[in-house]
Design a protein around this motif. Structure first.
Motif, PDB file in Angstrom:
ATOM      1  N   GLU A  81       0.833  -1.208   0.000  1.00  0.00           N
ATOM      2  CA  GLU A  81       0.000   0.000   0.000  1.00  0.00           C
ATOM      3  C   GLU A  81       0.862   1.251   0.000  1.00  0.00           C
ATOM      4  N   ASP A  82       1.947   1.258   0.787  1.00  0.00           N
ATOM      5  CA  ASP A  82       2.858   2.402   0.806  1.00  0.00           C
ATOM      6  C   ASP A  82       3.491   2.601  -0.564  1.00  0.00           C
ATOM      7  N   LYS A  83       3.888   1.502  -1.173  1.00  0.00           N
ATOM      8  CA  LYS A  83       4.506   1.577  -2.504  1.00  0.00           C
ATOM      9  C   LYS A  83       3.488   2.116  -3.513  1.00  0.00           C
ATOM     10  N   PHE A  84       2.249   1.622  -3.427  1.00  0.00           N
ATOM     11  CA  PHE A  84       1.199   2.091  -4.320  1.00  0.00           C
ATOM     12  C   PHE A  84       0.947   3.586  -4.118  1.00  0.00           C
ATOM     13  N   ASP A  85       0.879   4.021  -2.841  1.00  0.00           N
ATOM     14  CA  ASP A  85       0.669   5.439  -2.545  1.00  0.00           C
ATOM     15  C   ASP A  85       1.797   6.291  -3.111  1.00  0.00           C
ATOM     16  N   GLN A  86       3.035   5.828  -2.975  1.00  0.00           N
ATOM     17  CA  GLN A  86       4.185   6.583  -3.497  1.00  0.00           C
ATOM     18  C   GLN A  86       4.116   6.673  -5.024  1.00  0.00           C
ATOM     19  N   GLU A  87       3.768   5.558  -5.671  1.00  0.00           N
ATOM     20  CA  GLU A  87       3.647   5.570  -7.129  1.00  0.00           C
ATOM     21  C   GLU A  87       2.533   6.504  -7.565  1.00  0.00           C
ATOM     22  N   LYS A  88       1.419   6.507  -6.827  1.00  0.00           N
ATOM     23  CA  LYS A  88       0.307   7.394  -7.163  1.00  0.00           C
ATOM     24  C   LYS A  88       0.736   8.856  -7.025  1.00  0.00           C
ATOM     25  N   LYS A  89       1.488   9.173  -5.970  1.00  0.00           N
ATOM     26  CA  LYS A  89       1.989  10.542  -5.791  1.00  0.00           C
ATOM     27  C   LYS A  89       2.922  10.921  -6.933  1.00  0.00           C
ATOM     28  N   ASP A  90       3.788   9.991  -7.341  1.00  0.00           N
ATOM     29  CA  ASP A  90       4.701  10.262  -8.454  1.00  0.00           C
ATOM     30  C   ASP A  90       3.934  10.531  -9.742  1.00  0.00           C
ATOM     31  N   VAL A  91       2.912   9.714 -10.009  1.00  0.00           N
ATOM     32  CA  VAL A  91       2.104   9.898 -11.218  1.00  0.00           C
ATOM     33  C   VAL A  91       1.370  11.234 -11.159  1.00  0.00           C
ATOM     34  N   ASP A  92       0.807  11.560  -9.999  1.00  0.00           N
ATOM     35  CA  ASP A  92       0.110  12.847  -9.853  1.00  0.00           C
ATOM     36  C   ASP A  92       1.052  14.018 -10.092  1.00  0.00           C
ATOM     37  N   ARG A  93       2.285  13.909  -9.586  1.00  0.00           N
ATOM     38  CA  ARG A  93       3.271  14.973  -9.773  1.00  0.00           C
ATOM     39  C   ARG A  93       3.625  15.127 -11.256  1.00  0.00           C
ATOM     40  N   VAL A  94       3.776  14.022 -11.965  1.00  0.00           N
ATOM     41  CA  VAL A  94       4.093  14.085 -13.395  1.00  0.00           C
ATOM     42  C   VAL A  94       2.930  14.680 -14.167  1.00  0.00           C
ATOM     43  N   ILE A  95       1.713  14.258 -13.828  1.00  0.00           N
ATOM     44  CA  ILE A  95       0.531  14.797 -14.522  1.00  0.00           C
ATOM     45  C   ILE A  95       0.415  16.300 -14.276  1.00  0.00           C
ATOM     46  N   LYS A  96       0.650  16.720 -13.039  1.00  0.00           N
ATOM     47  CA  LYS A  96       0.579  18.146 -12.715  1.00  0.00           C
ATOM     48  C   LYS A  96       1.626  18.923 -13.509  1.00  0.00           C
ATOM     49  N   TYR A  97       2.831  18.365 -13.614  1.00  0.00           N
ATOM     50  CA  TYR A  97       3.902  19.044 -14.340  1.00  0.00           C
ATOM     51  C   TYR A  97       3.596  19.121 -15.836  1.00  0.00           C
ATOM     52  N   ALA A  98       3.077  18.043 -16.404  1.00  0.00           N
ATOM     53  CA  ALA A  98       2.892  17.963 -17.850  1.00  0.00           C
ATOM     54  C   ALA A  98       1.526  18.441 -18.306  1.00  0.00           C
ATOM     55  N   GLN A  99       0.693  18.882 -17.379  1.00  0.00           N
ATOM     56  CA  GLN A  99      -0.673  19.250 -17.704  1.00  0.00           C
ATOM     57  C   GLN A  99      -0.744  20.372 -18.746  1.00  0.00           C
ATOM     58  N   HIS A 100       0.155  21.322 -18.688  1.00  0.00           N
ATOM     59  CA  HIS A 100       0.104  22.459 -19.593  1.00  0.00           C
ATOM     60  C   HIS A 100       0.708  22.160 -20.960  1.00  0.00           C
ATOM     61  N   LEU A 101       1.397  21.065 -21.127  1.00  0.00           N
ATOM     62  CA  LEU A 101       2.096  20.795 -22.381  1.00  0.00           C
ATOM     63  C   LEU A 101       1.174  20.685 -23.592  1.00  0.00           C
ATOM     64  N   PRO A 102       0.039  19.968 -23.534  1.00  0.00           N
ATOM     65  CA  PRO A 102      -0.809  19.914 -24.732  1.00  0.00           C
ATOM     66  C   PRO A 102      -1.266  21.301 -25.180  1.00  0.00           C
ATOM     67  N   GLY A 103      -1.618  22.164 -24.241  1.00  0.00           N
ATOM     68  CA  GLY A 103      -2.024  23.518 -24.596  1.00  0.00           C
ATOM     69  C   GLY A 103      -0.891  24.299 -25.237  1.00  0.00           C
ATOM     70  N   GLU A 104       0.320  24.127 -24.694  1.00  0.00           N
ATOM     71  CA  GLU A 104       1.469  24.824 -25.270  1.00  0.00           C
ATOM     72  C   GLU A 104       1.751  24.326 -26.684  1.00  0.00           C
ATOM     73  N   LEU A 105       1.611  23.023 -26.908  1.00  0.00           N
ATOM     74  CA  LEU A 105       1.813  22.482 -28.251  1.00  0.00           C
ATOM     75  C   LEU A 105       0.788  23.050 -29.223  1.00  0.00           C
ATOM     76  N   LYS A 106      -0.465  23.128 -28.777  1.00  0.00           N
ATOM     77  CA  LYS A 106      -1.504  23.682 -29.641  1.00  0.00           C
ATOM     78  C   LYS A 106      -1.220  25.141 -29.971  1.00  0.00           C
ATOM     79  N   LYS A 107      -0.792  25.907 -28.946  1.00  0.00           N
ATOM     80  CA  LYS A 107      -0.482  27.320 -29.184  1.00  0.00           C
ATOM     81  C   LYS A 107       0.669  27.476 -30.164  1.00  0.00           C
ATOM     82  N   ALA A 108       1.714  26.657 -29.994  1.00  0.00           N
ATOM     83  CA  ALA A 108       2.870  26.742 -30.895  1.00  0.00           C
ATOM     84  C   ALA A 108       2.454  26.388 -32.319  1.00  0.00           C
ATOM     85  N   HIS A 109       1.631  25.362 -32.452  1.00  0.00           N
ATOM     86  CA  HIS A 109       1.157  24.968 -33.781  1.00  0.00           C
ATOM     87  C   HIS A 109       0.313  26.083 -34.394  1.00  0.00           C
ATOM     88  N   GLN A 110      -0.561  26.682 -33.581  1.00  0.00           N
ATOM     89  CA  GLN A 110      -1.408  27.771 -34.062  1.00  0.00           C
ATOM     90  C   GLN A 110      -0.566  28.965 -34.512  1.00  0.00           C
TER      91      GLN A 110
END
Length: 168
Positions: A81-110
């Motif tokens: 459970e601790d390992k699962f919680d740590q992995e979930k936190k890591d995934v959440d941190r990556v998602i939070k960091y990369a959340q703006h990337l699709p919008g930035e790609l769209k803006k650059a393409h536009q």
């Protein structure tokens, strides 16, 4: 010792040198640079992956020796459970960091499309485009002023700033 096919050692080396010289002269610098960058990315990814696996290994967490020991099923499930919680936190941190990337790609393409289209337009077409944008902005501003209770008090600069968020 007899040379194969009647070539001397110096002739063989000269032929190899000429082959590499022809290859080098016909190889694009862009190709060489992209291969170099690709190799660098692979190496950095590998190093970062190893650093992450070392940092998160059970032996090194908190500076203590947390190597697996014989335990009960309850302790094992807590560890999982601790390992699962740590992995979930890591995934959440990556998602939070990369959340703006699709919008930035769209803006650059536009922006890229806009610049391409703008370079193909005549001066009269550019002027007409700017005029149409101004008219649309004025219509939006008028609508927002008419429905001030719904949109609140706004200025033209606020609308322009809001548009920059979406249109670059």
């Amino acid at each position: 010792m007899e040379e194969p096919l009647g070539y001397s050692n110096s002739q063989t080396w000269q032929a190899w040198f000429e082959s590499y010289q022809v290859l080098w002269n016909n190889t694009s610098l862009i190709f060489v640079a992209s291969v170099g960058v690709s190799l660098a990315v692979v190496v950095v990814s590998w190093v970062m992956g190893r650093a992450g696996s070392i940092r998160h290994s059970p032996r090194t967490q908190g500076g203590k020796d947390n190597s697996p020991k014989e335990g009960t099923e309850e302790e094992d499930s807590e560890k999982n459970e601790d390992k699962f919680d740590q992995e979930k936190k890591d995934v959440d941190r990556v998602i939070k960091y990369a959340q703006h990337l699709p919008g930035e790609l769209k803006k650059a393409h536009q922006r890229s499309l806009e610049k391409t289209i703008e370079t193909d337009m005549s001066e009269d077409q550019r002027r007409a485009e700017r005029e149409a944008q101004s008219q649309q902005l004025a219509a939006i501003f008028k609508l927002m002023q008419e429905q001030e209770e719904k949109f609140g008090e706004t200025t033209m600069d606020e609308i322009k700033d809001q548009m920059k968020l979406y249109c670059g």
